[in-house]
Design a protein around this motif. Structure first.
Motif, short mmCIF file in Angstrom:
data_model
loop_
_atom_site.label_atom_id
_atom_site.label_comp_id
_atom_site.label_asym_id
_atom_site.label_seq_id
_atom_site.Cartn_x
_atom_site.Cartn_y
_atom_site.Cartn_z
N GLN A 161 -0.93 -8.66 29.01
CA GLN A 161 -0.35 -9.31 27.75
C GLN A 161 -0.83 -8.76 26.55
O GLN A 161 -0.27 -8.63 25.44
CB GLN A 161 -0.69 -10.69 28.00
CG GLN A 161 0.06 -11.70 26.84
CD GLN A 161 -0.22 -13.10 27.14
OE1 GLN A 161 -1.10 -13.30 27.98
NE2 GLN A 161 0.43 -13.97 26.39
N ASP B 28 0.24 -4.43 23.03
CA ASP B 28 1.41 -4.46 22.06
C ASP B 28 1.88 -3.30 21.33
O ASP B 28 2.49 -3.26 20.49
CB ASP B 28 0.77 -5.38 20.87
CG ASP B 28 -0.51 -4.98 20.36
OD1 ASP B 28 -0.95 -3.85 20.81
OD2 ASP B 28 -1.02 -5.62 19.56
N SER C 148 6.94 -15.39 31.13
CA SER C 148 6.87 -15.30 30.02
C SER C 148 6.43 -13.94 29.28
O SER C 148 6.77 -13.58 28.33
CB SER C 148 5.67 -16.43 29.41
OG SER C 148 5.61 -16.45 28.05
N ILE C 149 5.37 -13.33 29.94
CA ILE C 149 5.03 -12.03 29.68
C ILE C 149 6.13 -10.96 29.63
O ILE C 149 6.17 -10.05 28.80
CB ILE C 149 3.88 -11.53 30.40
CG1 ILE C 149 2.60 -12.49 30.24
CG2 ILE C 149 3.74 -10.03 30.40
CD1 ILE C 149 1.65 -12.06 31.23
N ARG D 25 9.42 -11.62 29.23
CA ARG D 25 10.25 -11.78 28.17
C ARG D 25 9.82 -11.22 26.86
O ARG D 25 10.29 -10.78 25.94
CB ARG D 25 10.47 -13.18 28.14
CG ARG D 25 11.65 -13.71 28.91
CD ARG D 25 12.13 -15.31 28.93
NE ARG D 25 10.87 -16.17 29.03
CZ ARG D 25 10.67 -16.92 30.09
NH1 ARG D 25 11.74 -16.62 30.97
NH2 ARG D 25 9.64 -17.73 30.29
N ASN D 26 8.29 -11.56 26.71
CA ASN D 26 7.58 -11.05 25.42
C ASN D 26 7.61 -9.31 25.20
O ASN D 26 7.66 -9.00 24.13
CB ASN D 26 6.25 -11.48 25.27
CG ASN D 26 6.14 -13.29 25.15
OD1 ASN D 26 7.21 -13.80 24.54
ND2 ASN D 26 5.20 -13.83 25.71
N LYS D 27 7.50 -8.85 26.32
CA LYS D 27 7.28 -7.51 26.57
C LYS D 27 8.70 -7.07 26.05
O LYS D 27 8.95 -5.93 25.38
CB LYS D 27 7.07 -6.96 27.77
CG LYS D 27 5.45 -7.23 28.23
CD LYS D 27 4.73 -6.53 26.96
CE LYS D 27 3.10 -7.14 27.57
NZ LYS D 27 2.12 -6.81 26.60
N ARG E 166 11.20 -8.50 24.28
CA ARG E 166 11.45 -8.79 22.78
C ARG E 166 10.71 -7.78 21.94
O ARG E 166 11.20 -7.46 20.87
CB ARG E 166 10.75 -10.14 22.31
CG ARG E 166 11.76 -11.51 23.15
CD ARG E 166 11.12 -12.71 22.71
NE ARG E 166 11.30 -13.75 23.46
CZ ARG E 166 10.64 -14.46 24.34
NH1 ARG E 166 9.47 -14.28 24.16
NH2 ARG E 166 11.23 -15.53 25.04
N LEU E 167 9.42 -7.37 22.29
CA LEU E 167 8.69 -6.44 21.54
C LEU E 167 9.13 -4.89 21.66
O LEU E 167 8.72 -4.10 21.06
CB LEU E 167 7.35 -6.64 21.72
CG LEU E 167 6.66 -7.63 21.25
CD1 LEU E 167 5.15 -7.84 22.01
CD2 LEU E 167 6.54 -8.14 19.88
N SER F 67 18.80 -15.47 30.89
CA SER F 67 17.77 -15.91 29.65
C SER F 67 18.91 -15.97 28.37
O SER F 67 20.04 -15.23 28.49
CB SER F 67 17.02 -14.90 29.11
OG SER F 67 16.54 -14.84 27.53
N GLU G 204 18.41 -15.40 25.50
CA GLU G 204 18.35 -14.38 24.46
C GLU G 204 19.16 -13.01 24.93
O GLU G 204 18.70 -12.39 25.96
CB GLU G 204 16.95 -13.97 24.22
CG GLU G 204 16.05 -15.27 23.71
CD GLU G 204 14.52 -15.08 23.68
OE1 GLU G 204 14.18 -14.03 23.01
OE2 GLU G 204 13.82 -15.64 24.78
#
Length: 1446
Positions: free
Chosen positions: A362, A365, A394-395, A397-399, A401-402, A438, A440
């Motif tokens: 996580q 970045d 969640s990880i 999805r965040n990866k 998104r970034l 999702s 998104e």
């Protein structure tokens, strides 16, 4: 006892193995007693004498020795014999005994049976079993013999180690070491350890492996650290021993410090570990990591693990002769599986490792730091830890998104590590399914990519599972169904042979067409048709599709007829496309015959569609639109295209075109004439017969049995015709260019001048004429905008002007006929859903005076409801125009009445998208014309401001639809499909293709920006920098300001596209940056890199901020700059952005009427700028402090009706709420950021941390103190909401710091707490005010605020008690006061009154007592030490030490 049991087990194992491995002679039959005696070995040495007396019989030859008694009795007798010998004493007897044993084992056979089991004589009934310990082991357990015997064995082992290469019959090193392990008692452990170390250091590698494997069971725990040190040194120098060393280290009992040293040594060499060593190394590290060090260790492992597959090539089939390489790749894949299996097993055993792994992944970045190992690790943990699946999801999805888990990374992972994905395929399938669902779009796209790459690179079973899972998604929501069908469609076209194997599964999904939307049906039919016509083996499916098409086309329900049209179009496309590709490969006569027969079938199918849709123009229009899209995107067989083009041309001329020399068709309803002729003076002209056909069909257009006008298919048929002409003639439209300038039969201008006085039938007919004409002109512009002829270009530009005029007239006429329903121009809508509605404002009377909202009666509501009910019946059956109320516009107060009248009489054209034809991207090439800044200029080859505004609005809408779709969540409520209506042509292309085609428009965008900027700069210079000077905001500048804002919107939307951050679109990004940067640096940009280009573009765009005169334009400019900082997260760019924002916030803004900006829209813009200003700052706390100490103080000191800050003019009475909320929000985050910059609180940085908290509390006091003068709800709500967050941060981070600083910095701590106390008292008053006024929007924050205030009181008391100065603390009753400091009726006074009246109720009394407790908690601190010492002694019950509790 435990050691004995282990020893027995080991010896037993050796015994069992010896039966087969070591007996070289077969068992013999019975022998006589004399024969047995002859087999016995006579040894006259002291060794032979003593063991013989103890009952041990040595045997000759290759057979086991015998023991007459139990081994314990033998050891007892032998020990007694050694100690009581008549001739020799210790240590001489031990040396002589071992000397005899050494002579005995000189022979290999004797040595073997001395190390192997001893057999019990048959007549012994007291022994423990038929086989007992070996002779060597029996002697080793005698303390007197052990040291000498160990020396003998180690020397023998070294001797055998170097001779073992020539003798591979018996593994003597293993036998010797097995006798040394788990001894009952070790006499001299240090000597034994030294001997083992000598063996480890002096043996060949093969023997070293054996010794290292036994070392943990030979050496006692006290000497394990020494062995570990030797093994670590050997680990660094001998990579071949890595598995054995790590396995041994894992079984050693080490102190934490020693284990940490070992772990550090192993971690240091992890990066260089070979594939076969990697699983063992990782297993050792994971099984020997304490919980406190888990995160640090796994973070290092994540960075240093190099997966074997990452170095593998991506080719599917290796070259011939690479068998060795293939086997190596197979071994690497096996090691990868073993590696992740070890990780999984460790995560199952040690639960804390899962959290450590997740946190390590996580925290990554940076796109350059992310690895394929991260993706595979998350999949393994997803399988191993079901309870942690939500955080893992969640990880993921965040990866995504970034942009860290990009498509390229996913493809690399699936390509190089397919074996691991097969092993954990169920996790892969679950994760892909979850991502695809999702809301998104960016995350859903990643799920589709994962499905795609798994289908391409994995095996048949996985391919089948993927297809079945995608078909299961057809039961999900609309967006998920479209995503799944789009993926199936892509796979069917790109990997037809592989998908063809699963045609039977897709065939069954045809039963669902009734439940799918038109877009979904089209995709599903495309997949099935593609697979059906890809191979002759699917002839039965082809016949089924043909039967289905005929049934659907002959159906009376329009829904099934439209599905039949889509089915036929897809069948024709795949039929003809397949034959075209086949004929390009083969040119034999048989192929020509087959091709001609297929073309004949396609023509027959086309005839069937045209005849079936002859009385349904909507179905016919859908057919032509779909055919045009296919020809544009993919193309068809050239012969088939020629045939279709000829048929469409004849049909179009017969239906819609009249000869100009013919007489005008009669029309009784409305007077008509030929308008908009661009070919005046030309001979033999033509005219479009629109109005007569419209007027004839309009009365029965909405009847159940009425016939629709064929004009519905006018624009689609021309679109198909021009696509065919362009494809057949290399883009030349000379055969149809007469249509561009020909006139159109329309009602006269007088008809529209007296529109309100017309009858309903006349109004509807005239409005339909406007819609059809606008759509006709839009298609003409789409068709001819790409032509190079100057005359045609001029006509296209004139048609654009006419479209703008017609749409303006349409917007004025629509409100006068609210019951009118326009003809649809988009035909792939679902007939089951409600049709789109045109919205326009109701005609309202001018406001005479403001009425308080509380006096709004029921009559007004009833009227509003009546207005909605009037149109409700039509909304369900036909598209209608529906009145809506427009928001109040910001502008000149003097022009409010005229503005309101103007707005109320103009319809909202943005809601007319379903009824207007879509403009293609090529149309925006008109932006390359020079922009005319003077509104009086028309023509002269320049682009006027209204035309620029029209084009830019449409361009921004299209770019937003394409580029912002990847960053906006899909709502599960409402009809999300409405946003996609009117973008059918645009949706044919991917966002990357749109960006590739649209980036050329950035050049004229920049040119127009420079022209308008230069205009405003000269205007500002002429007025000496006065922004509200006469002429700055006039009728001339209003359209310029609009266009200026639209230009920045285009830049912002383009640069904010998330796809620019993806590696696969890096080339597009470079081209975009060079296009913009060239305007500043010229050709020098050609040699620049990405980072330098971003800096140049940032500098170019930021230069425009000085010429911006509208805050809405400023917001769009800032958003473009923010997008650039995202492309390059550089601190310098963010500092420049903060400087630009500071200048914008310190400016006075004016409306287009020249008045100071105000209103909700202005407040929202200020809030947006302020949020970005504080967010992008490197030190938000300092900025918040500066604004509070300067701007807020100036505002509080200002007097007058409209107070404002001189430093920050954007801070006024209207924007105070926006400033207040932003400052409180970033006070918390800014304090966290400032504290993290200082690092963990320690003795070295205590003063710096105290300074940070001193600044934060000073700002907090200033913000809370603002409520004394301004106590509106928009301030009280944020105060209660964010103050609690600040107090919780203070309790969590500041109070431990104050605990340690109170003795050294007592004055600073006391001052800090007393300053905070003034704010907490006011917060108590705010809570009381909220409860007294019973404001539900505020009271919901009161309980958590009360809790935080009470925790603060007791936490301060605990701090003082811990520092032995609790006398400085006293607690009193805080009076209830309102925000202005006036005392409210106290609870005690109420109780007295109730006691006097004797009417109090028990329940009420309880509530009052609770309120007293809540409102009376506060802290007072004495200032000096004298007052502390003079405090009275506390009662015994108040001397409790709270330091432990808190």
């Amino acid at each position: 006892m435990s050691l004995k049991s282990k020893r027995k087990a080991n010896i037993s194992l050796d015994k069992d193995d010896s039966e087969d491995l070591f007996l070289s002679q077969p068992k013999k039959t019975k022998k006589s007693q004399s024969k047995k005696e002859d087999d016995e070995l006579k040894d006259d040495s002291l060794f032979g004498e003593l063991i013989n007396k103890a009952g041990y019989i040595l045997k000759k030859g290759d057979q086991p020795n015998l023991l007459k008694c139990d081994q314990a009795v033998f050891q007892k007798d032998l020990r007694w014999g050694i100690r009581s010998h008549s001739l020799y004493r210790m240590p001489e007897i031990a040396e002589k005994f071992v000397k005899g044993l050494e002579e005995h084992v000189e022979d290999e056979i004797r040595l073997k049976w001395s190390l192997l089991y001893t057999q019990t004589v048959p007549d012994c009934v007291s022994a423990r079993g038929g086989q007992q310990d070996s002779l060597i082991r029996l002697c080793l357990n005698i303390e007197e013999l052990q040291p000498c015997l160990i020396k003998l064995l180690t020397e023998k082992l070294l001797e055998i180690a170097y001779d073992d290469e020539n003798s591979n019959r018996v593994d003597f090193p293993c036998l010797i070491l097995a006798n040394l392990k788990w001894l009952d008692r070790v006499v001299d452990s240090d000597t034994l350890t030294a001997k083992i170390v000598d063996l480890i250091e002096g043996s060949p590698v093969k023997v070293q492996q054996e010794v290292i494997g036994f070392v943990s069971s030979i050496v006692d725990d006290a000497n394990h650290p020494k062995i570990a040190e030797v093994l670590c040194n050997l680990y660094d120098t001998t990579p071949e021993l890595t598995p054995a060393i790590l396995d041994a280290l894992g079984h050693l009992t080490l102190a934490p410090d020693s284990l940490e040293d070992v772990r550090h040594s192993v971690l240091k060499s992890l990066q260089a570990a070979r594939p076969e060593q990697l699983p063992v190394v990782v297993k050792f590290l994971l099984h020997n990591t304490p919980q406190t060090m888990a995160y640090q260790v796994v973070s290092d492992m994540r960075e240093k693990i190099n997966l074997p597959g990452d170095g593998a090539g991506t080719k599917k089939s290796p070259k011939k002769g690479n068998k060795r390489k293939d086997s190596s790749n197979e071994d690497d894949a096996a090691y990868e599986i073993l590696l992740f299996t070890n990780i999984k097993m460790a995560a199952l055993i040690y639960k804390f490792l899962t959290n450590a792994w997740l946190k390590a992944v996580q925290d990554v970045d940076d796109i350059h730091s992310v690895r394929t190992f991260d993706f595979l690790l998350l999949l393994v943990l997803y399988d191993a830890a079901p309870s942690r699946r939500r955080p893992i999801e969640s990880i993921f999805r965040n990866k995504i998104r970034l942009g860290l888990f990009s498509d390229l990374m996913l493809e690399k992972t699936v390509t190089n590590h397919g074996v691991v994905l097969k092993e954990y395929f169920q996790s892969v399938k679950k994760m892909a399914s979850l991502l695809l669902r999702s809301p998104e779009p960016l995350v859903s796209q990643a799920g589709a990519s994962l499905y795609r790459y798994c289908f391409i690179h994995l095996d048949g079973y996985q391919k089948q599972e993927i297809v079945l899972t995608l078909l299961k998604h057809l039961g999900d929501s609309t967006t998920v169904r479209i995503a799944a069908l789009s993926l199936l469609c892509s796979l069917a076209h790109d990997h037809t042979a592989e998908m063809s194997k699963f045609t039977i599964f897709l065939k069954g999904s045809l039963d669902m067409v009734d439940e799918l939307s038109m877009v979904e049906v089209k995709k599903l039919l495309d997949v099935v048709s593609r697979l059906a016509f890809s191979d002759s083996s699917h002839a039965a499916l082809q016949d089924e599709l043909a039967i289905m098409v005929r049934k659907q086309l002959s159906h009376t329900d329009i829904k099934y007829k439209l599905i039949g049209v889509l089915n036929a179009v897809q069948a024709v496309k795949n039929m003809v496309e397949t034959e075209d590709s086949r004929s390009s490969l083969e040119t034999t006569s048989s192929t020509d015959l087959e091709s001609s027969s297929t073309l004949k079938e396609a023509e027959n199918l086309l005839h069937l569609v045209l005849s079936s849709t002859a009385k349904s123009p909507t179905a016919s229009a859908l057919f032509m639109d779909e055919m045009a899209s296919i020809i544009l995107k993919e193309g068809m067989n050239s012969k088939f295209e020629e045939w279709v083009c000829e048929k469409m041309t004849d049909d179009f001329q017969e239906t819609f075109v009249l000869d100009a020399t013919d007489s005008q068709p009669p029309c009784d309803l409305l007077p008509i004439e030929g308008f908009w002729n661009l070919d005046e003076g030309a001979e033999g002209g033509i005219v479009m017969n629109l109005a007569p056909m419209i007027i004839k069909a309009e009365p029965t257009r909405h009847d159940a049995g009425g016939n629709e006008s064929k004009l519905v298919s006018l624009a689609p048929q021309f679109r198909l015709l021009r696509m065919l002409e362009s494809r057949l003639h290399d883009g030349d439209l000379g055969n149809v260019d007469a249509l561009l300038g020909c006139p159109v039969y329309l009602p006269t201008d007088a008809t529209y001048d007296k529109f309100t006085s017309l009858s309903q039938a006349e109004q509807h007919a005239s409005l339909s004429c406007l819609f059809y004409t606008i759509n006709w002109f839009r298609e003409l512009i789409n068709a001819f905008v790409t032509q190079k002829d100057p005359d045609i270009k001029s006509k296209v530009y004139q048609r654009l002007q006419q479209v703008i005029k017609l749409e303006k007239r349409l917007a004025q006429c629509l409100p006068a006929s609210p019951s009118y329903s326009p003809p649809l121009a988009v035909f792939d809508l679902d007939k089951s859903a409600s049709l789109p509605v045109v919205t326009h404002p109701t005609v309202k009377k001018a406001k005479k005076a403001k009425k308080p909202p509380a006096k709004k009666g029921k009559k007004g509501k009833a009227k509003e409801n009546d207005g909605e009910t009037q149109l409700g019946s039509q909304a369900n059956s036909q598209p209608t125009t529906q009145p809506t109320t427009q928001p109040t516009l910001l502008g000149d107060p003097d022009d409010k009445e005229s503005t309101e009248k103007e707005v109320s009489s103009v319809a909202d054209m943005s809601s007319c998208r379903p009824f207007l034809r879509e403009l293609h991207l090529d149309v925006f090439g008109l932006l390359f014309r020079k922009l005319a800044l003077d509104t009086d200029i028309e023509g002269q080859g320049q682009l006027t401001l209204p035309e620029a505004e029209f084009l830019l609005k449409d361009l921004n809408m299209k770019l937003s639809h394409v580029f912002e779709a990847g960053s906006k969540r899909v709502s599960t409520l409402g009809n999300a499909g409405d946003k996609n209506i009117g973008h059918s042509h645009l949706d044919l292309f991917t966002p990357a293709e749109i960006a590739q085609r649209a980036h050329r428009f950035l050049k004229p965008i920049c040119v127009h920006l420079e022209a308008i900027s230069e205009f405003f700069q000269s205007l500002i210079a002429d007025n000496d920098g006065i922004m509200d000077a006469p002429g700055m905001f006039s009728e001339r500048t209003k359209p310029l300001i609009k266009v200026y804002s639209l230009l920045f919107t285009t830049l912002s939307v383009f640069l904010s596209w998330p796809g620019l951050q993806q590696e696969e679109n890096n080339q597009i990004l470079i081209v975009v940056l060079k296009t913009i940067g060239k305007k500043l640096e010229g050709e020098a940009v050609s040699g620049m890199g990405k980072e330098e280009l971003v800096s140049v573009v940032f500098r170019y765009i930021s230069n425009f901020h000085a010429s911006v005169v509208s805050i809405s334009t400023a917001v769009m400019l800032v958003q473009a700059l923010v997008a650039l900082t995202v492309l390059q997260p550089d601190g310098d760019l963010k500092e420049k952005l903060v400087e630009v924002l500071e200048q914008l916030l310190k400016r006075e803004w004016y409306s287009t009427g020249g008045e100071r900006e105000r209103g909700s829209v202005y407040n929202h813009h200020v809030f947006s700028l302020l949020q970005i200003y504080l967010k992008e700052s490197s030190n938000p706390l300092d900025l918040v402090d500066t604004i509070c100490s300067e701007a807020l103080e100036e505002f509080m000191d200002a007097t007058g009706r409209d107070p404002r800050s001189e430093t920050y003019p954007t801070l006024n009475k209207g924007t105070l709420g926006m400033y207040y909320r932003s400052l409180l929000l970033y006070l918390v985050s800014g304090t966290k950021k400032a504290l993290s910059a200082q690092g963990p609180a320690s003795a070295a940085n205590r003063e710096e941390c105290l300074n940070v908290w001193s600044t934060a509390i000073k700002v907090f006091c200033t913000l809370v103190g603002t409520l004394k003068k301004y106590d509106t709800r928009n301030l009280l709500g944020p105060c209660l909401k964010y103050s609690r967050t600040f107090l919780e941060l203070f309790l969590r981070n500041a109070m431990p710091l104050l605990d340690s600083c109170l003795r050294m910095h007592n004055q600073e701590v006391v001052t800090l707490l007393k300053n905070l106390q003034t704010s907490t008292r006011l917060l108590q008053h705010v809570c009381t005010h909220s409860k007294v006024n019973q404001d539900t929007s505020l009271t919901r924050y009161v309980p958590p605020m009360k809790k935080s205030l009470e925790m603060l009181v007791y936490r301060v008391k605990a701090m003082l008690a811990m520092n032995k100065c609790s006398g400085a603390f006293w607690m009193g009753n805080l009076k209830n006061r309102d925000l202005h400091g006036e005392e409210l009726l106290s609870q005690s006074a109420r109780e007295d009154e109730e006691n006097e009246s004797e009417q109090a109720e028990g329940e009420g009394e309880e509530e009052e007592e609770e309120d007293v407790e809540d409102d009376q908690s506060d802290v007072e601190l004495d200032e000096d030490e004298d007052s502390k010492s003079s405090c009275k002694e506390e009662p015994e019950e108040e001397r409790t030490d709270y330091s432990v509790s808190f």
